[in-house]
Design a protein around this motif. Structure first.
Motif: not given
Length: 371
Positions: A191-193, A165-167, A158-160
């Motif tokens: 940009g992480a959640d 378009g991608v969470a 995953l990209l952090l």
């Protein structure tokens, strides 16, 4: 006073306790500074800079330790340095004794006076000498986690921060102190959640007021942690009990709740770690995998950015080193907050659970000062 700064010998440790700028100020105030050869050369502070600042360069570690009254270093003495400890020496360094039984015994046996950076407090009750490294470790924890998420590193790929378009990845930070908030800030910036958990409702309110809905705050109950784990891509352990072993936040059984390829970053590893599956690693081999989960447990995270870390540390250290150089142990007697850093003196440790656990002699702080 004669003050020494040795070259650090811990694996992949390139920090230096005092930069040439601070050495110059101490020399101008009448103190004698002795720097071990190449102590700062790896990060751009060569011996000539220290000479120009007024210091004497010493070829051998043993000679340096033997010739000074106050020794200032970054990391705790390593086993090969125990023989240099002695009764008439003041050692000022990060010690993390709760995770170092052999060092604790060495301090007792040598009767050295040891003052720990990580337990010195200021007038606000905060930890001014731990704070700069905690800030760096918190920020580095996310940098490391982002790298560990890469498939080539054993992560889930995953990209952090995701892309349009991608969470983005979900980052869970346990602990809302200096490490935790710096980790959360870095993760949000990428940009992480981001979720942050803490047991202090007052702290959670402060963080909510500062960051609003960009940072999700939760009370650090076991139930809340368990509910977050199945969807967490990164979990950062950022808890601290000053001078004590870190509490275990995640058990081995709880790892089953994490998806394969997720990442645990244990910033509390210097204090024994806050995950049951944690063990200290180095920058040379920073990770290992248990039950599909990548563990990053480097015991000196700020050492990866040693120049920044050295500058930040020496800025915080300077007034305390100057106070010790001017007044020796009277500096502690006159300042109760500074005295909180005293960890060992004349063959006794300050009272603490770990002293009892290690079966070593211990005294309360005030008795230790008078001992």
């Amino acid at each position: 006073m004669k003050i020494g700064v040795p070259k650090e010998v811990k694996a992949q440790e390139y920090r230096v306790a005092l930069t040439p700028a601070v050495v110059k100020e101490l020399c101008q105030q009448g103190h004698e500074l002795f720097i071990e050869k190449n102590a700062g050369s790896a990060i751009g502070y060569d011996d000539e800079l220290y000479r120009q600042a007024g210091a004497t360069i010493v070829e051998q570690a043993a000679e340096l330790w033997a010739s000074v009254q106050l020794l200032v270093k970054v990391k705790e003495p390593q086993p090969q340095e125990y023989a240099f400890l002695r009764e008439d020496l003041i050692l000022f360094a990060y010690l993390h004794l709760a995770a170092e039984p052999e060092l604790s015994r060495a301090l007792v046996d040598s009767k050295v006076t040891a003052i720990a950076f990580e337990t010195v407090r200021d007038s606000f009750g905060k930890l001014p000498l731990l704070a700069p490294m905690s800030e760096i470790a918190g920020r580095m924890s996310i940098q490391a986690a982002a790298h560990c998420l890469e498939k080539s590193q054993g992560g889930s790929g995953l990209l952090l921060g995701g892309v349009p378009g991608v969470a983005p990845a979900k980052v869970v930070v346990i602990g809302g102190g200096v490490v935790g908030i710096n980790a959360a800030r870095m993760a949000m910036g990428l940009g992480a959640d981001v979720y942050i958990l803490d047991k202090s409702l007052e702290r959670l309110r402060e963080l909510d007021a500062l960051y609003g809905p960009a940072l999700k705050t939760l009370y650090a109950s076991e139930q809340n942690v368990l509910e977050l784990l199945p969807s967490a891509d990164v979990v950062v352990g950022a808890v601290l009990i000053p001078g004590a072993a870190a509490p275990k936040l995640l058990s081995r059984a709880m790892l089953a709740e994490l998806a394969s390829g997720s990442v645990l970053v244990d910033v509390a590893i210097d204090q024994g770690g806050c995950f049951e599956t944690s063990r200290a690693t180095t920058h040379a081999e920073p990770t290992y995998v248990i039950d599909g989960v990548v563990h990053y447990c480097v015991a000196n995270i700020p050492g990866a950015v040693a120049r920044t870390s050295s500058q930040a540390l020496t800025n915080a250290l300077f007034p305390y080193v100057r106070h010790l150089a001017d007044s020796a142990l009277k500096a502690l007697e006159a300042d109760n907050n500074f005295a909180e850093g005293l960890s060992a003196h004349k063959g006794s440790l300050i009272s603490g659970d770990f002293a009892e656990l290690f079966e070593l002699p211990a005294l309360p702080l005030q008795q230790l000062l008078k001992h």
